[in-house]
Write a protein that holds these residues in place. Structure first.
Motif, PDB file in Angstrom:
ATOM      1  N   ALA A 164     -54.825  30.992 -19.570  1.00  0.00           N
ATOM      2  CA  ALA A 164     -55.090  32.574 -20.266  1.00  0.00           C
ATOM      3  C   ALA A 164     -56.379  31.349 -21.212  1.00  0.00           C
ATOM      4  N   ALA A 165     -57.519  31.800 -21.144  1.00  0.00           N
ATOM      5  CA  ALA A 165     -58.469  31.110 -20.687  1.00  0.00           C
ATOM      6  C   ALA A 165     -59.714  31.864 -21.581  1.00  0.00           C
ATOM      7  N   VAL A 166     -60.840  30.482 -22.426  1.00  0.00           N
ATOM      8  CA  VAL A 166     -62.195  32.403 -22.660  1.00  0.00           C
ATOM      9  C   VAL A 166     -63.247  31.749 -21.637  1.00  0.00           C
ATOM     10  N   ILE A 167     -64.093  32.507 -21.616  1.00  0.00           N
ATOM     11  CA  ILE A 167     -65.382  32.242 -21.340  1.00  0.00           C
ATOM     12  C   ILE A 167     -66.094  32.575 -22.494  1.00  0.00           C
ATOM     13  N   GLY A 168     -66.929  31.766 -22.924  1.00  0.00           N
ATOM     14  CA  GLY A 168     -67.783  32.380 -24.025  1.00  0.00           C
ATOM     15  C   GLY A 168     -69.428  31.837 -24.519  1.00  0.00           C
ATOM     16  N   VAL A 169     -70.664  32.730 -24.133  1.00  0.00           N
ATOM     17  CA  VAL A 169     -71.433  31.989 -24.026  1.00  0.00           C
ATOM     18  C   VAL A 169     -72.664  32.911 -25.499  1.00  0.00           C
ATOM     19  N   SER A 170     -72.924  32.063 -26.282  1.00  0.00           N
ATOM     20  CA  SER A 170     -74.004  32.682 -27.064  1.00  0.00           C
ATOM     21  C   SER A 170     -74.707  31.364 -28.354  1.00  0.00           C
ATOM     22  N   ASP A 171     -75.723  31.480 -28.545  1.00  0.00           N
ATOM     23  CA  ASP A 171     -76.091  30.500 -29.579  1.00  0.00           C
ATOM     24  C   ASP A 171     -76.434  29.269 -29.158  1.00  0.00           C
ATOM     25  N   GLY A 188     -57.941  22.433 -22.390  1.00  0.00           N
ATOM     26  CA  GLY A 188     -58.992  22.285 -22.748  1.00  0.00           C
ATOM     27  C   GLY A 188     -60.246  22.369 -22.780  1.00  0.00           C
ATOM     28  N   ARG A 189     -60.896  21.816 -23.009  1.00  0.00           N
ATOM     29  CA  ARG A 189     -62.581  22.851 -23.365  1.00  0.00           C
ATOM     30  C   ARG A 189     -63.650  22.043 -22.371  1.00  0.00           C
ATOM     31  N   ILE A 190     -64.523  22.577 -21.735  1.00  0.00           N
ATOM     32  CA  ILE A 190     -65.566  22.022 -21.176  1.00  0.00           C
ATOM     33  C   ILE A 190     -67.013  22.903 -21.845  1.00  0.00           C
ATOM     34  N   ALA A 191     -67.911  22.122 -22.144  1.00  0.00           N
ATOM     35  CA  ALA A 191     -68.981  23.533 -23.378  1.00  0.00           C
ATOM     36  C   ALA A 191     -70.124  22.119 -22.489  1.00  0.00           C
ATOM     37  N   LEU A 192     -71.437  23.312 -22.550  1.00  0.00           N
ATOM     38  CA  LEU A 192     -72.785  23.016 -22.292  1.00  0.00           C
ATOM     39  C   LEU A 192     -73.197  23.161 -22.779  1.00  0.00           C
ATOM     40  N   ILE A 193     -74.346  22.971 -23.786  1.00  0.00           N
ATOM     41  CA  ILE A 193     -75.501  22.475 -24.929  1.00  0.00           C
ATOM     42  C   ILE A 193     -76.505  22.146 -25.076  1.00  0.00           C
ATOM     43  N   ALA A 244     -79.787  33.675 -24.224  1.00  0.00           N
ATOM     44  CA  ALA A 244     -80.257  34.662 -24.167  1.00  0.00           C
ATOM     45  C   ALA A 244     -79.116  36.219 -24.085  1.00  0.00           C
ATOM     46  N   ILE A 245     -78.015  34.890 -23.533  1.00  0.00           N
ATOM     47  CA  ILE A 245     -76.656  36.119 -23.866  1.00  0.00           C
ATOM     48  C   ILE A 245     -75.968  35.620 -24.712  1.00  0.00           C
ATOM     49  N   ASP A 246     -74.740  36.697 -24.429  1.00  0.00           N
ATOM     50  CA  ASP A 246     -73.634  36.869 -25.641  1.00  0.00           C
ATOM     51  C   ASP A 246     -72.628  37.260 -25.138  1.00  0.00           C
ATOM     52  N   LEU A 247     -71.341  36.726 -24.889  1.00  0.00           N
ATOM     53  CA  LEU A 247     -70.356  37.445 -24.296  1.00  0.00           C
ATOM     54  C   LEU A 247     -69.216  36.521 -24.992  1.00  0.00           C
ATOM     55  N   ASN A 248     -67.860  36.991 -24.850  1.00  0.00           N
ATOM     56  CA  ASN A 248     -66.546  35.863 -25.168  1.00  0.00           C
ATOM     57  C   ASN A 248     -65.866  36.971 -24.173  1.00  0.00           C
ATOM     58  N   ILE A 249     -65.087  36.834 -23.332  1.00  0.00           N
ATOM     59  CA  ILE A 249     -64.631  37.120 -22.273  1.00  0.00           C
ATOM     60  C   ILE A 249     -63.556  36.155 -22.472  1.00  0.00           C
ATOM     61  N   ARG A 250     -62.072  36.436 -22.269  1.00  0.00           N
ATOM     62  CA  ARG A 250     -60.177  36.377 -22.349  1.00  0.00           C
ATOM     63  C   ARG A 250     -60.171  36.498 -21.215  1.00  0.00           C
TER      64      ARG A 250
END
Length: 608
Positions: free
Chosen positions: A389-396, A415-420, A366-372
């Motif tokens: 320096a990081a990116v918080i992203g939520v989409s799809d 590194g990267r951590i993702a919840l799918i 439901a959320i679509d965001l991309n914050i640097r």
């Protein structure tokens, strides 16, 4: 006694006053009885809504104390789904005195808007004036629609001075925003002339919470003519408060800009009130945003913005794309703690009985965001990072934290951590570090009897099903390797592996140490079982190699390996030649931290 002339004068004044009173009483009655007022009321409602008006109940009128028309059971366009229990219209007394029906004030009592129940022929488009006829292309700029609606509202108010709504209800379609709509709407739209300021104030209930609204427009005439006007807006409700003070321009700039602020004690309650109580999002605690807001076209931009979320406050700029419903931005924080966000997205278990608490990942759809995001200091768990320096992203259906670069204990890490989201939610992560001070890292991760120093590098990859914590712990797959150069294992005496027989590992946990030039560890795991695929600790005096497995559930450890001490002695006559001592095989098995160590000479050694 009064003279006849004076008596005649007073009699004339009395007759004139009686005529005036009679006219004042009879003229409005004539206007009302003639049907002009009823037609004026129907015309006024038609002008406000752009739809046909059907008055189903009785129409009553009164003169004293106000010249008033009352109509019951009014249907406004059956294709719209709008009805009013009662409409009270106050006529302008001066116009009524001269036989003209001009409505100055309208009160809508219990109006109800139910588009879901509207009966209409879908093959015939209805133009209400509130929305453009035909389908609206997504490419149409949002500001064009906003301007059109604003101008239409100003035009439809016409010369109406006051519009009141009492106990209003809006029941939208279930597919729209806020399926509950609003109720108990009580507000007033007031102005003193066509070119004057307009003020809207009142209250309503939205998504189960009361709200107070106050809005003002300095000059409706300027806006109607394509100019600019000062505008202000304030909203107060238990989940949040919002304020705006700026300028609305329908001229060449065509934009809305000014200072905006919004704040609430609970992120999830704010989202639930603005959108829908059924929308589940992580609870990030109190949230506050303030900055320079500008709406132009389909972009809502926030400049010089300060965003406080999850206990951290940063500065920067953000944009919200109204067409794509996507929030993006760049924010700089002096310090940022990722812990509250991680705990909100994947709440840690508080005990063994809630390991099966479901992890909700549906918000990522439901959320679509991309914050640097940049931060001078940051915390990920217990690890302190600098220059992040990081990116918080939520989409799809995916929520991601991507750390592109950071400093960790004198080295660099990323590194990267993702919840799918999916039929079975998943967790995936990959992390790398180099030049890390392992002494500081080990001590930060927890107290241990064995300390490690040196400069190290690591690489780790983790995947797991993420239905709940029990699923994560049982399905996690780990691949990791660690290399440390020029360090010391302290609080450990390697001679415990060189003495024959069986003894507890604690016998070697003394004040001894083992300097090394290189340490390598390769791990793989599935669930609570971890395999030590390779372990090698080497320096100029010896080498220890091992492999085995570890059970994290019961802390059971089993390692098989060998320790070879390079006990160098000179051969006779040849000082450059040395003879190495024979390796000693060992097994390490038992419960940590004190498994038993069994050592025995190697087969090569026993064959001599």
């Amino acid at each position: 006694m009064l003279s006849k002339r004076r008596k005649g004068r007073w009699l004339g004044i009395g007759l004139f006053a009686a005529v005036i009173v009679a006219v004042a009483m009879l003229a409005p009655r004539f206007v009302l009885a003639s049907g002009d007022a009823e037609r004026e009321l129907a015309q006024r409602i038609r002008a406000l809504t752009g739809a046909e008006v059907a008055i189903g109940g009785p129409v009553r009128f009164s003169v004293m104390p106000r010249t008033r028309l009352i109509a019951d059971h009014v249907e406004i366009g059956p294709a719209i789904g709008f009805s009013v229990d009662r409409i009270v219209a106050d006529l302008d007394p001066v116009d009524a005195l001269f036989g003209k029906a001009t409505i100055a004030r309208i009160v809508l009592i219990r109006p109800e808007y139910r588009p879901a129940e509207a009966q209409r022929d879908v093959s015939t488009p209805i133009e209400t004036g509130l929305r453009p006829a035909g389908p609206v292309s997504p490419s149409i700029e949002a500001f064009n629609e906003f301007e059109r609606l604003t101008r239409a509202a100003i035009t439809r108010l016409d010369k109406l001075q006051v519009l009141e709504v009492r106990d209003g209800v809006w029941r939208p379609t279930q597919t729209g925003i806020s399926p509950n709509g609003f109720s108990n709407a009580n507000f007033t739209v007031a102005r003193t002339s066509d070119r004057s300021a307009v003020r809207v104030d009142g209250s309503f209930i939205w998504n189960g919470q009361p709200a107070d609204l106050d809005m003002s427009i300095a000059s409706t005439a300027n806006l109607e003519e394509g100019g600019a006007s000062a505008v202000s807006f304030s909203l107060a409700t238990p989940p949040l408060s919002a304020n705006f003070d700026g300028t609305l321009d329908f001229g060449s700039l065509r934009r809305l800009d000014g200072r905006f602020s919004i704040a609430g004690d609970s992120f999830s309650r704010m989202v639930g009130w603005l959108a829908s109580p059924q929308m589940m999002v992580p609870e990030l605690g109190s949230v506050a945003l303030n900055g320079d807001m500008a709406l132009a076209g389909s972009t809502l931009a926030f400049g010089n913005a300060a965003l406080s979320i999850a206990g951290s406050t940063g500065q920067g700029a953000m944009e919200f794309d109204l067409d794509r419903r996507r929030l993006s931005g760049t924010l700089a924080y002096p310090s940022f703690d990722f812990g509250p966000i991680a705990r909100a997205v994947v709440p840690p278990p508080t005990g063994p009985f809630n390991l099966r608490r479901p992890i909700d990942v549906a918000f990522s759809e439901a959320i679509d965001l991309n914050i640097r995001l940049s931060a001078g200091e940051a915390l990920i768990g217990s690890l302190p990072l600098q220059d992040v320096a990081a990116v918080i992203g939520v989409s799809d259906g995916k929520a991601t934290l991507d750390v592109g670069d950071a400093s960790l204990f004198g080295g660099r890490t990323y590194g990267r951590i993702a919840l799918i989201n999916g039929k079975v939610p998943g967790l995936a992560g990959h992390w790398t570090g180099s030049g890390i001070d392992m002494g500081r890292l080990v001590s930060r991760l927890g107290d241990t009897n064995v300390q490690l120093t040196g400069q190290g590098q690591f690489d780790a990859e983790l995947t797991a099903d993420a239905r709940d914590w029990e699923t994560i712990l049982s399905s996690a797959k780990l691949e990791a390797d660690l290399t440390v150069h020029n360090g010391i294992v302290s609080g450990f005496d390697p001679k415990v592996f060189s003495k024959a027989g069986t003894q507890p590992l604690m016998a070697g946990l003394v004040e001894g140490s083992m300097p090394f030039t290189r340490m390598e560890v390769e791990l793989s795991g599935h669930g609570p079982r971890v395999a030590v695929d390779a372990l090698e600790i080497k320096d100029q005096s010896g080498v220890l190699t091992a492999h085995g497995r570890v059970s994290l559930t019961d802390r059971w450890l089993q390692l098989l390996g060998s320790y070879e001490e390079f006990s160098l002695t000179a051969s006779a006559g040849t000082p450059e030649e040395f003879t190495a001592s024979q390796p000693v095989n060992f097994s390490l098995e038992g419960l940590w931290p004190n498994p038993r160590v069994v050592t025995r000479p190697s087969r090569k050694s026993s064959g001599h």
